[in-house]
Design an enzyme around this catalytic site. Sequence first.
Site, PDB file in Angstrom:
ATOM      1  N   SER A 130       0.801  -1.219   0.000  1.00 13.57           N
ATOM      2  CA  SER A 130       0.000   0.000   0.000  1.00 13.57           C
ATOM      3  C   SER A 130       0.838   1.274   0.000  1.00 13.57           C
ATOM      4  O   SER A 130       0.524   2.217  -0.741  1.00 13.57           O
ATOM      5  CB  SER A 130      -0.964  -0.002   1.190  1.00 13.57           C
ATOM      6  OG  SER A 130      -1.957  -0.986   1.020  1.00 13.57           O
TER       7      SER A 130
ATOM      8  N   THR B 106      -6.360  -3.141   7.545  1.00 10.84           N
ATOM      9  CA  THR B 106      -6.197  -4.524   7.099  1.00 10.84           C
ATOM     10  C   THR B 106      -6.291  -5.477   8.281  1.00 10.84           C
ATOM     11  O   THR B 106      -6.597  -5.068   9.421  1.00 10.84           O
ATOM     12  CB  THR B 106      -4.876  -4.695   6.315  1.00 10.84           C
ATOM     13  OG1 THR B 106      -4.873  -5.975   5.684  1.00 10.84           O
ATOM     14  CG2 THR B 106      -3.655  -4.545   7.208  1.00 10.84           C
TER      15      THR B 106
ATOM     16  N   LYS C  69     -10.505  -5.029  10.600  1.00 13.08           N
ATOM     17  CA  LYS C  69     -11.571  -4.514   9.745  1.00 13.08           C
ATOM     18  C   LYS C  69     -12.949  -4.509  10.412  1.00 13.08           C
ATOM     19  O   LYS C  69     -13.829  -3.752  10.002  1.00 13.08           O
ATOM     20  CB  LYS C  69     -11.633  -5.312   8.442  1.00 13.08           C
ATOM     21  CG  LYS C  69     -10.408  -5.132   7.560  1.00 13.08           C
ATOM     22  CD  LYS C  69     -10.562  -5.881   6.253  1.00 13.08           C
ATOM     23  CE  LYS C  69      -9.337  -5.698   5.373  1.00 13.08           C
ATOM     24  NZ  LYS C  69      -9.495  -6.317   4.048  1.00 13.08           N
TER      25      LYS C  69
ATOM     26  N   ASN D 261     -12.711  -1.129   5.474  1.00 12.14           N
ATOM     27  CA  ASN D 261     -11.257  -1.139   5.272  1.00 12.14           C
ATOM     28  C   ASN D 261     -10.693   0.258   5.018  1.00 12.14           C
ATOM     29  O   ASN D 261      -9.531   0.406   4.674  1.00 12.14           O
ATOM     30  CB  ASN D 261     -10.874  -2.075   4.114  1.00 12.14           C
ATOM     31  CG  ASN D 261     -11.242  -1.505   2.757  1.00 12.14           C
ATOM     32  OD1 ASN D 261     -12.183  -0.724   2.633  1.00 12.14           O
ATOM     33  ND2 ASN D 261     -10.507  -1.896   1.736  1.00 12.14           N
TER      34      ASN D 261
ATOM     35  N   GLY E 278     -13.724 -13.784   7.606  1.00 14.39           N
ATOM     36  CA  GLY E 278     -13.220 -12.571   8.224  1.00 14.39           C
ATOM     37  C   GLY E 278     -13.745 -11.323   7.548  1.00 14.39           C
ATOM     38  O   GLY E 278     -14.732 -11.353   6.810  1.00 14.39           O
TER      39      GLY E 278
ATOM     40  N   GLN F 208      -9.430  -1.931  -5.099  1.00 13.90           N
ATOM     41  CA  GLN F 208      -9.803  -1.308  -3.826  1.00 13.90           C
ATOM     42  C   GLN F 208      -8.887  -0.134  -3.495  1.00 13.90           C
ATOM     43  O   GLN F 208      -9.316   0.857  -2.909  1.00 13.90           O
ATOM     44  CB  GLN F 208      -9.827  -2.344  -2.694  1.00 13.90           C
ATOM     45  CG  GLN F 208      -8.505  -2.986  -2.322  1.00 13.90           C
ATOM     46  CD  GLN F 208      -7.662  -2.142  -1.391  1.00 13.90           C
ATOM     47  OE1 GLN F 208      -8.178  -1.361  -0.603  1.00 13.90           O
ATOM     48  NE2 GLN F 208      -6.356  -2.303  -1.471  1.00 13.90           N
TER      49      GLN F 208
END
Length: 289
Positions: free
Chosen positions: A26, A70, A74, A95, A136, A261
């Site tokens: 990221s 992350t 979340k 997120n 999750g 995303q």
Amino acid sequence: MKDKSSISPKTQFCALIGNPVGHSMSPAIHNAAFAATGQDFVYVACQVEDVAGALTGMRALGNFRGMSVTIPHKIEVMQHVDEISETDRAIGSINTVICDNGKLRGLGTDGPGALKALTDAGVDLTDKTVLMLGCGGASRAIAFTLANRSELAELVMLDIDKEFLQGLTSDLQQKTDKQISSAVMTESSIGAAMAKSDIIIQCTPVGMHPKENGTLVPAELFRAGQVVFDVVYNPLETRLLQEAKAAGCITISGVEMFINQAILQFEQFTGIDAPTEVMRNVVLKELGV
């Protein structure tokens, strides 16, 4: 990354919070996008255990603009924001957090990012049975998005955590109109679910760098023509995808969802269109492609 000499008190910053975060791309993808568009932003990764404390800091720092969230935060992070859309509240995980003058707005980009990855690969979910491995935060986002925005026939949920499994199954049954089934993840339940599923979405960290040899699905269970989508993006082609491809399956790398995303997050952070190709090229370079 911005040149240190160009960082000023006016520079807005964004952060990734999670545990662990060392594997994340990221920072590379967002900093490249900020540079390409001339935005006075910087993005850093922060290993965080105290989610409430991290959000309190976000409120207190005037130039803290946005946060990516992350594993494993979340779901918990939802407790510490001021505003969440009804759609994301129903999903039960987010997120992304945006800070507007100390007010925190939470949203999710995982679900739309995953749906776009499937659509871009030419996958039609109509009347299909979709198997999701793992329950999750990412799984919640993807499951609700697919249930609400496609005409799939059945969504099958498997997880080793019975509480997570029952919680997500119950939420999907109550808040969507799709057929939902679930079972605790075992060799037997994986085999039964694979036998009837058209699309398999792997939503756990199994197979992620540096433990690339991990997989949840024995290779002999794949059928030619199945679609196999692994949300893990490092490595680019996990063992699961390698074995699925060898069996004649259509495979989709998690890198597609990750890029999608991230594009949506960038646009929330900055309010401008994302430099899509710049972001894609950075990710592929980081992965050695």
